[in-house]
Motif scaffolding. Structure first.
Motif, PDB file in Angstrom:
ATOM      1  N   SER A 198      36.606  42.610  43.036  1.00  0.00           N
ATOM      2  CA  SER A 198      36.370  44.243  42.833  1.00  0.00           C
ATOM      3  C   SER A 198      34.905  44.251  42.372  1.00  0.00           C
ATOM      4  O   SER A 198      34.252  43.477  41.778  1.00  0.00           O
ATOM      5  CB  SER A 198      37.441  44.512  41.627  1.00  0.00           C
ATOM      6  OG  SER A 198      37.046  43.985  40.714  1.00  0.00           O
ATOM      7  N   ASN A 199      34.641  45.467  42.889  1.00  0.00           N
ATOM      8  CA  ASN A 199      33.000  45.913  42.399  1.00  0.00           C
ATOM      9  C   ASN A 199      33.075  47.455  42.286  1.00  0.00           C
ATOM     10  O   ASN A 199      33.602  48.127  43.246  1.00  0.00           O
ATOM     11  CB  ASN A 199      32.377  45.339  43.869  1.00  0.00           C
ATOM     12  CG  ASN A 199      30.622  45.786  43.450  1.00  0.00           C
ATOM     13  OD1 ASN A 199      30.503  46.080  42.328  1.00  0.00           O
ATOM     14  ND2 ASN A 199      30.005  45.692  44.618  1.00  0.00           N
ATOM     15  N   ARG A 200      32.731  47.943  41.324  1.00  0.00           N
ATOM     16  CA  ARG A 200      32.099  49.208  40.913  1.00  0.00           C
ATOM     17  C   ARG A 200      30.740  49.353  40.873  1.00  0.00           C
ATOM     18  O   ARG A 200      30.172  48.705  39.775  1.00  0.00           O
ATOM     19  CB  ARG A 200      32.941  50.011  40.032  1.00  0.00           C
ATOM     20  CG  ARG A 200      32.925  51.274  39.853  1.00  0.00           C
ATOM     21  CD  ARG A 200      33.748  52.166  38.886  1.00  0.00           C
ATOM     22  NE  ARG A 200      33.306  53.218  38.259  1.00  0.00           N
ATOM     23  CZ  ARG A 200      33.343  53.461  37.222  1.00  0.00           C
ATOM     24  NH1 ARG A 200      34.394  52.897  36.322  1.00  0.00           N
ATOM     25  NH2 ARG A 200      33.109  54.627  36.889  1.00  0.00           N
ATOM     26  N   ASN A 201      29.905  49.920  41.732  1.00  0.00           N
ATOM     27  CA  ASN A 201      28.566  49.712  41.429  1.00  0.00           C
ATOM     28  C   ASN A 201      28.016  50.519  40.104  1.00  0.00           C
ATOM     29  O   ASN A 201      28.474  51.197  39.479  1.00  0.00           O
ATOM     30  CB  ASN A 201      27.795  50.488  42.514  1.00  0.00           C
ATOM     31  CG  ASN A 201      26.202  50.493  42.683  1.00  0.00           C
ATOM     32  OD1 ASN A 201      25.722  49.304  42.588  1.00  0.00           O
ATOM     33  ND2 ASN A 201      25.565  51.495  43.060  1.00  0.00           N
ATOM     34  N   GLU A 208      33.949  37.805  35.562  1.00  0.00           N
ATOM     35  CA  GLU A 208      33.781  39.267  35.445  1.00  0.00           C
ATOM     36  C   GLU A 208      32.610  39.697  34.807  1.00  0.00           C
ATOM     37  O   GLU A 208      32.569  39.354  33.648  1.00  0.00           O
ATOM     38  CB  GLU A 208      35.056  39.991  35.585  1.00  0.00           C
ATOM     39  CG  GLU A 208      35.122  41.471  35.653  1.00  0.00           C
ATOM     40  CD  GLU A 208      36.457  42.127  35.161  1.00  0.00           C
ATOM     41  OE1 GLU A 208      36.569  43.274  35.486  1.00  0.00           O
ATOM     42  OE2 GLU A 208      37.484  41.437  34.935  1.00  0.00           O
ATOM     43  N   TYR A 265      22.443  45.471  36.721  1.00  0.00           N
ATOM     44  CA  TYR A 265      23.481  45.389  37.525  1.00  0.00           C
ATOM     45  C   TYR A 265      23.058  44.554  38.973  1.00  0.00           C
ATOM     46  O   TYR A 265      23.666  43.572  39.176  1.00  0.00           O
ATOM     47  CB  TYR A 265      23.940  46.583  38.063  1.00  0.00           C
ATOM     48  CG  TYR A 265      25.231  46.425  38.711  1.00  0.00           C
ATOM     49  CD1 TYR A 265      26.621  46.209  38.028  1.00  0.00           C
ATOM     50  CD2 TYR A 265      25.236  46.616  40.327  1.00  0.00           C
ATOM     51  CE1 TYR A 265      27.653  45.841  38.816  1.00  0.00           C
ATOM     52  CE2 TYR A 265      26.659  46.324  40.807  1.00  0.00           C
ATOM     53  CZ  TYR A 265      27.767  45.992  40.097  1.00  0.00           C
ATOM     54  OH  TYR A 265      29.110  45.762  40.652  1.00  0.00           O
ATOM     55  N   VAL A 290      34.049  38.382  46.190  1.00  0.00           N
ATOM     56  CA  VAL A 290      34.086  39.662  45.380  1.00  0.00           C
ATOM     57  C   VAL A 290      35.478  40.100  45.489  1.00  0.00           C
ATOM     58  O   VAL A 290      35.956  40.317  46.330  1.00  0.00           O
ATOM     59  CB  VAL A 290      33.118  40.529  45.771  1.00  0.00           C
ATOM     60  CG1 VAL A 290      33.178  41.818  44.998  1.00  0.00           C
ATOM     61  CG2 VAL A 290      31.608  39.928  45.663  1.00  0.00           C
ATOM     62  N   HIS A 343      30.925  47.196  37.100  1.00  0.00           N
ATOM     63  CA  HIS A 343      31.573  45.888  37.026  1.00  0.00           C
ATOM     64  C   HIS A 343      31.723  45.210  38.235  1.00  0.00           C
ATOM     65  O   HIS A 343      31.770  45.889  39.383  1.00  0.00           O
ATOM     66  CB  HIS A 343      33.089  45.861  36.388  1.00  0.00           C
ATOM     67  CG  HIS A 343      34.037  46.182  37.302  1.00  0.00           C
ATOM     68  ND1 HIS A 343      34.406  47.456  37.673  1.00  0.00           N
ATOM     69  CD2 HIS A 343      34.742  45.436  38.075  1.00  0.00           C
ATOM     70  CE1 HIS A 343      35.434  47.354  38.493  1.00  0.00           C
ATOM     71  NE2 HIS A 343      35.778  46.202  38.991  1.00  0.00           N
ATOM     72  N   ILE A 344      31.670  43.749  38.318  1.00  0.00           N
ATOM     73  CA  ILE A 344      31.902  42.968  39.413  1.00  0.00           C
ATOM     74  C   ILE A 344      32.863  41.775  38.968  1.00  0.00           C
ATOM     75  O   ILE A 344      32.614  41.368  37.881  1.00  0.00           O
ATOM     76  CB  ILE A 344      30.687  42.618  40.300  1.00  0.00           C
ATOM     77  CG1 ILE A 344      31.337  41.811  41.313  1.00  0.00           C
ATOM     78  CG2 ILE A 344      29.845  41.866  39.270  1.00  0.00           C
ATOM     79  CD1 ILE A 344      29.706  41.879  42.532  1.00  0.00           C
ATOM     80  N   TYR A 392      34.124  38.031  40.514  1.00  0.00           N
ATOM     81  CA  TYR A 392      34.136  37.018  41.408  1.00  0.00           C
ATOM     82  C   TYR A 392      35.332  35.938  41.054  1.00  0.00           C
ATOM     83  O   TYR A 392      35.828  35.831  40.191  1.00  0.00           O
ATOM     84  CB  TYR A 392      32.885  36.419  41.260  1.00  0.00           C
ATOM     85  CG  TYR A 392      31.796  36.850  41.455  1.00  0.00           C
ATOM     86  CD1 TYR A 392      31.105  37.099  42.951  1.00  0.00           C
ATOM     87  CD2 TYR A 392      30.973  37.495  40.341  1.00  0.00           C
ATOM     88  CE1 TYR A 392      29.834  37.859  42.901  1.00  0.00           C
ATOM     89  CE2 TYR A 392      29.619  37.979  40.486  1.00  0.00           C
ATOM     90  CZ  TYR A 392      29.383  38.144  41.827  1.00  0.00           C
ATOM     91  OH  TYR A 392      27.921  38.997  42.236  1.00  0.00           O
ATOM     92  N   ALA A 450      25.148  41.282  40.527  1.00  0.00           N
ATOM     93  CA  ALA A 450      25.852  41.624  41.814  1.00  0.00           C
ATOM     94  C   ALA A 450      25.358  41.075  43.279  1.00  0.00           C
ATOM     95  O   ALA A 450      25.572  41.445  44.169  1.00  0.00           O
ATOM     96  CB  ALA A 450      26.121  43.167  41.848  1.00  0.00           C
TER      97      ALA A 450
END
Length: 131
Positions: A61-64, A86, A20, A59, A67-68, A70, A24
């Protein structure tokens, strides 16, 4: 010009927590994806590829460790749609492998060229991870 959505998936024998940061963070992206990645004061990224093209990304959306996504803000088409990139990472306990899914939305519509490009980039990421 219409946007083309390319989706691909790669198995990477490494933990999600190892993968990850390469998806990110500016330093992680710079190691395998682009020649230069810098964080701007407004938290956007300036990404420069080897052909000299420079893009501004934010960014969406981002979920550690999952997923991320751009959005490349300087790639708007006539309808106002921007290119997006993504990354989603899932772990399979049975195989003890992670799976990286890539969603690339851009003007590039040559599927063979995209397959070759992403294959090369992900192979480089695997080498960095030792996976």
């Amino acid at each position: 010009m219409a946007k083309y959505k390319y989706i691909t998936e790669y198995e990477i024998r490494a933990s999600v927590k190892m993968i990850y940061p390469y998806l990110a963070t500016a330093s992680g992206l710079q190691e395998w994806l682009a020649d230069e990645v810098n964080i701007n004061p407004d938290k956007t990224l300036t990404i420069t590829w080897d052909d000299g093209d420079t893009y501004l990304a934010k960014v969406l959306s981002n979920r550690n460790n999952h997923h991320i996504k751009y959005e490349f803000t300087n790639t708007k088409d006539e309808e106002g749609n921007c290119n997006t990139l993504e990354f989603k990472v899932d772990y399979n306990e049975l195989t003890q492998s992670s799976f990286l899914r890539i969603f690339d939305v851009s003007e590039m519509d040559d599927e063979e060229e995209l397959k070759e490009l992403w294959g090369h980039l992900v192979e480089h990421l695997r080498e960095i991870l030792g996976a």
